[in-house]
Design a protein around this motif. Structure first.
Motif, PDB file in Angstrom:
ATOM      1  N   PRO B  96       0.807  -1.211   0.000  1.00 21.70           N
ATOM      2  CA  PRO B  96       0.000   0.000   0.000  1.00 21.70           C
ATOM      3  C   PRO B  96       0.849   1.274   0.000  1.00 21.70           C
ATOM      4  O   PRO B  96       0.331   2.362  -0.147  1.00 21.70           O
ATOM      5  N   VAL B  97       2.172   1.105   0.133  1.00 24.80           N
ATOM      6  CA  VAL B  97       3.000   2.287   0.323  1.00 24.80           C
ATOM      7  C   VAL B  97       3.472   2.839  -1.016  1.00 24.80           C
ATOM      8  O   VAL B  97       3.972   2.118  -1.852  1.00 24.80           O
ATOM      9  N   THR B  98       3.324   4.122  -1.201  1.00 22.06           N
ATOM     10  CA  THR B  98       3.762   4.688  -2.462  1.00 22.06           C
ATOM     11  C   THR B  98       4.829   5.751  -2.262  1.00 22.06           C
ATOM     12  O   THR B  98       5.399   6.225  -3.224  1.00 22.06           O
ATOM     13  N   ASP B  99       5.099   6.130  -1.009  1.00 18.60           N
ATOM     14  CA  ASP B  99       6.107   7.157  -0.796  1.00 18.60           C
ATOM     15  C   ASP B  99       7.492   6.555  -1.014  1.00 18.60           C
ATOM     16  O   ASP B  99       7.937   5.695  -0.272  1.00 18.60           O
ATOM     17  N   ASP B 100       8.164   7.036  -2.054  1.00 27.25           N
ATOM     18  CA  ASP B 100       9.466   6.477  -2.406  1.00 27.25           C
ATOM     19  C   ASP B 100      10.506   6.677  -1.304  1.00 27.25           C
ATOM     20  O   ASP B 100      11.433   5.897  -1.178  1.00 27.25           O
ATOM     21  N   ARG B 101      10.328   7.759  -0.518  1.00 29.00           N
ATOM     22  CA  ARG B 101      11.313   8.010   0.537  1.00 29.00           C
ATOM     23  C   ARG B 101      11.337   6.882   1.557  1.00 29.00           C
ATOM     24  O   ARG B 101      12.364   6.584   2.149  1.00 29.00           O
ATOM     25  N   LEU B 102      10.159   6.271   1.779  1.00 26.60           N
ATOM     26  CA  LEU B 102      10.092   5.189   2.758  1.00 26.60           C
ATOM     27  C   LEU B 102      10.910   3.991   2.279  1.00 26.60           C
ATOM     28  O   LEU B 102      11.656   3.388   3.036  1.00 26.60           O
ATOM     29  N   ARG B 103      10.753   3.645   0.980  1.00 26.74           N
ATOM     30  CA  ARG B 103      11.569   2.551   0.443  1.00 26.74           C
ATOM     31  C   ARG B 103      13.042   2.866   0.606  1.00 26.74           C
ATOM     32  O   ARG B 103      13.843   2.020   0.986  1.00 26.74           O
ATOM     33  N   ALA B 216       6.111   9.778   5.536  1.00 24.18           N
ATOM     34  CA  ALA B 216       6.273   8.742   4.513  1.00 24.18           C
ATOM     35  C   ALA B 216       5.646   7.419   4.935  1.00 24.18           C
ATOM     36  O   ALA B 216       5.228   6.629   4.089  1.00 24.18           O
ATOM     37  N   SER B 217       5.578   7.153   6.258  1.00 24.79           N
ATOM     38  CA  SER B 217       5.059   5.872   6.718  1.00 24.79           C
ATOM     39  C   SER B 217       3.569   5.928   7.015  1.00 24.79           C
ATOM     40  O   SER B 217       2.991   4.954   7.505  1.00 24.79           O
ATOM     41  N   ALA B 218       2.937   7.075   6.726  1.00 24.93           N
ATOM     42  CA  ALA B 218       1.520   7.254   7.065  1.00 24.93           C
ATOM     43  C   ALA B 218       0.660   6.137   6.486  1.00 24.93           C
ATOM     44  O   ALA B 218      -0.287   5.661   7.127  1.00 24.93           O
ATOM     45  N   ALA B 219       1.013   5.679   5.276  1.00 28.70           N
ATOM     46  CA  ALA B 219       0.190   4.663   4.614  1.00 28.70           C
ATOM     47  C   ALA B 219       0.266   3.307   5.313  1.00 28.70           C
ATOM     48  O   ALA B 219      -0.550   2.426   5.051  1.00 28.70           O
ATOM     49  N   VAL B 226       7.491   5.654  15.869  1.00 28.85           N
ATOM     50  CA  VAL B 226       7.969   6.794  15.088  1.00 28.85           C
ATOM     51  C   VAL B 226       7.544   8.089  15.786  1.00 28.85           C
ATOM     52  O   VAL B 226       8.346   9.013  15.961  1.00 28.85           O
ATOM     53  N   LEU B 227       6.276   8.124  16.222  1.00 29.80           N
ATOM     54  CA  LEU B 227       5.778   9.301  16.944  1.00 29.80           C
ATOM     55  C   LEU B 227       6.539   9.469  18.261  1.00 29.80           C
ATOM     56  O   LEU B 227       6.886  10.578  18.651  1.00 29.80           O
ATOM     57  N   GLY B 228       6.785   8.336  18.919  1.00 33.51           N
ATOM     58  CA  GLY B 228       7.501   8.370  20.193  1.00 33.51           C
ATOM     59  C   GLY B 228       8.906   8.925  20.038  1.00 33.51           C
ATOM     60  O   GLY B 228       9.353   9.760  20.836  1.00 33.51           O
ATOM     61  N   LEU B 229       9.596   8.489  18.988  1.00 36.74           N
ATOM     62  CA  LEU B 229      10.956   8.978  18.756  1.00 36.74           C
ATOM     63  C   LEU B 229      10.944  10.468  18.443  1.00 36.74           C
ATOM     64  O   LEU B 229      11.775  11.233  18.958  1.00 36.74           O
ATOM     65  N   LEU B 230       9.973  10.890  17.626  1.00 37.37           N
ATOM     66  CA  LEU B 230       9.879  12.316  17.298  1.00 37.37           C
ATOM     67  C   LEU B 230       9.636  13.126  18.571  1.00 37.37           C
ATOM     68  O   LEU B 230      10.283  14.151  18.801  1.00 37.37           O
ATOM     69  N   ALA B 231       8.729  12.623  19.419  1.00 37.79           N
ATOM     70  CA  ALA B 231       8.442  13.317  20.681  1.00 37.79           C
ATOM     71  C   ALA B 231       9.689  13.379  21.560  1.00 37.79           C
ATOM     72  O   ALA B 231      10.019  14.429  22.120  1.00 37.79           O
ATOM     73  N   LEU B 232      10.383  12.258  21.647  1.00 32.25           N
ATOM     74  CA  LEU B 232      11.595  12.203  22.479  1.00 32.25           C
ATOM     75  C   LEU B 232      12.629  13.218  22.008  1.00 32.25           C
ATOM     76  O   LEU B 232      13.190  13.983  22.805  1.00 32.25           O
ATOM     77  N   MET B 233      12.869  13.243  20.699  1.00 37.62           N
ATOM     78  CA  MET B 233      13.849  14.188  20.157  1.00 37.62           C
ATOM     79  C   MET B 233      13.428  15.630  20.434  1.00 37.62           C
ATOM     80  O   MET B 233      14.256  16.462  20.817  1.00 37.62           O
TER      81      MET B 233
END
Lengths: 119, 403
Positions: B96-103, B216-219, B226-233
């Motif tokens: 389902p993922v189309t964001d190339d950055r995620l790949r 990019a990982s929303a899909a 991911v949210l936890g790491l962003l919050a921590l940073m």
């Protein structure tokens, strides 16, 4: 399809000599079962188990006449115990097979691609 | 940085990821994008930045890649085939993922690459940093960093590390690997062994890359870690302005809370609440929650230490380690006193870790055991490279002498 060599790394901790016969048979059966899975998946190219490292002989044919010496070419504690050559679409597939092969033969497995130019 | 360079950096990951998908080769993608930058630097200042810079860069770089591949008359059939492609629409999306950055980030953070190479490649390809900038940030010669990146790219090509989002059982593990790389980049800036400001840029860069990963990982559905790491940073970075004063480290209790970045704290707290609602706790989320307890308190005396200890207990259950136990002991000292905390610390096998000696020293100092405290501070100083931290430890050690 790309080919990968899955090398079985023996590190001298296996103690096959002292291992109960049933355990050796179990390992052998697991390895055979894994090899069958590789064949059934159409990924099999070639495979083989090797005799112990003490059985090796080194030949140096670079000089006038070949020099033959007993023993392995390196003093390393680790040596090649056997290998599978498989075809796989990419590294992730090869790693997945390697993980299963490693579990079956109770040893670490090194994954290395063949040079496509010679493959 | 000029406007053009800023836009270029912001769009780099997205554009290069799309080009890698299309041409199946990282070097081809990078060279084409470098060609496009030359044109952008010439045109944008004159004609203005196009309304959709990513689309513009993708189009121009795509044409450049085809030109180059034709010109070089590449023998390899795959390249020739790729060169003939004129279709810009995504090839076959994997899942389902189309964001190339995620790949691309999964490729860059592949476990078959050496950890330092994962970091370098991620900063280069997703972050759009130049090799010189990455080398500077990691205090290594540019040639070393260039070799590192070249080697990593060669391994991707030789071993065929796929350009794909892992599926099934592989996904959680591999996502954890990506998060480790991002956190290492952050820590390289946050806990840097020197005070060079360029390394602080790594914190900003790590936050930007983590935001990019969230997008990019929303899909894939919500990724609480991911949210936890962003919050921590964000919650750590928010305290950066108060962490060092006149070249000396300022520890959390002594920090000027008014110097903390309120926007980052607000965003970090909102993310922690979002994680709680998702109710799939993980190590980064719990560490973020611990930091949220600290940043929630208007002053040091109102920190909810029992909450902090409870969170450390949860963290220790998920990821038991002596370092977690050490950090937990710091909170226990506030809750049950330094004597109880010292008993925990003395049992830990962390003799080569400077924070172990620093924590032990502080507990001994609070218990009035100044001779032992001085010795422990000395051990901590000997194991610390960070100048600001050494200065702080030396100050504490001296205070034990006069006490």
């Amino acid at each position: 399809m790309p080919m990968y060599m899955l090398s079985v790394v023996q590190d001298g901790t296996e103690a096959f000599d002292t291992m109960p016969k049933e355990e050796l048979q179990r390992i052998g059966a697991d390895v055979d079962a894994f090899s069958d899975t590789v064949r059934e998946a159409g990924k099999w190219v070639f495979a083989g188990g090797l005799e112990p490292i003490e059985a090796s002989t080194v030949v140096d044919g670079r000089g006038e006449s070949p020099v033959i010496t007993d023993g392995p070419f390196s003093e390393s504690k680790e040596y090649l115990g056997g290998f599978w050559i498989i075809s796989a679409a990419d590294l992730d597939e090869a790693l997945d097979w390697a993980a299963r092969g490693s579990k079956a033969c109770r040893a670490r497995v090194e994954v290395r691609p063949f040079d496509e130019a010679t493959g | 940085m000029t406007d053009v360079e800023e836009v270029f950096r912001a769009e780099y990951g997205r554009v290069v990821a799309g080009l890698v998908r299309r041409f199946g080769d990282i070097d081809v993608a990078e060279e084409a994008l470098a060609d496009a930058l030359v044109i952008a630097l010439e045109r944008w200042p004159r004609d203005g930045v196009p309304p959709n810079p990513a689309a513009w860069l993708t189009r121009v770089a795509g044409n450049k890649a085809i030109d180059r591949l034709r010109r070089e008359k590449v023998r390899d059939e795959k390249y020739a085939e790729a060169a003939m492609l004129t279709d810009d629409t995504p090839a076959e999306p994997s899942g389902p993922v189309t964001d190339d950055r995620l790949r691309l980030i999964f490729t860059c953070c592949h476990p078959a690459l050496a950890p330092e190479n994962r970091i370098a490649l991620t900063l280069r390809l997703l972050g759009g940093l130049t090799v010189a900038e990455i080398a500077h940030a990691f205090l290594v010669p540019e040639t070393t960093m260039a070799q590192r990146i070249t080697r990593a790219k060669a391994k991707i090509k030789q071993t065929r590390i796929p350009y794909r989002v892992p599926t099934g059982d592989d996904l959680p593990n591999r996502m954890a690997g990506v998060l480790t790389v991002l956190y290492l980049i952050f820590n390289e800036g946050y806990l840097s062994t020197t005070a060079a400001s360029v390394r602080e840029d790594l914190c900003t860069e790590a936050i930007r890359l983590t935001r990019q990963l969230r997008e990019a990982s929303a899909a894939l559905g919500p990724q609480p870690e991911v949210l936890g790491l962003l919050a921590l940073m964000l919650l750590l970075d928010a305290r950066r302005p108060a962490r060092v004063r006149d070249g000396v480290l300022v520890t959390l209790p002594d920090q000027d809370r008014s110097a903390w970045n309120a926007d980052q704290i607000e965003e970090g707290h909102a993310l922690v609440r979002q994680c709680l609602a998702l109710n799939r706790p993980g190590p980064y989320q719990i560490q973020a929650a611990i930091n949220a307890v600290h940043t929630d308190a208007p002053d040091v005396s109102s920190v909810d230490w029992s909450q902090v200890v409870t969170l450390y207990d949860q963290l220790a259950t998920l990821t038991p380690s002596p370092i977690v136990a050490l950090n937990r002991a710091v909170a226990v000292a506030e809750l049950d006193g330094p004597q109880v905390a010292l008993a925990i610390v003395e049992d830990l096998d962390l003799g080569s870790y400077h924070a172990f000696h620093a924590t032990r020293a502080d507990l001994l100092r609070r218990l009035g055991r100044f001779d032992e405290a001085r010795e422990a501070y000395g051990q901590a100083i000997a194991l610390t490279e960070n100048e600001a931290e050494r200065a702080w430890l030396a100050g504490r050690q001296a205070s034990c002498l006069t006490a």
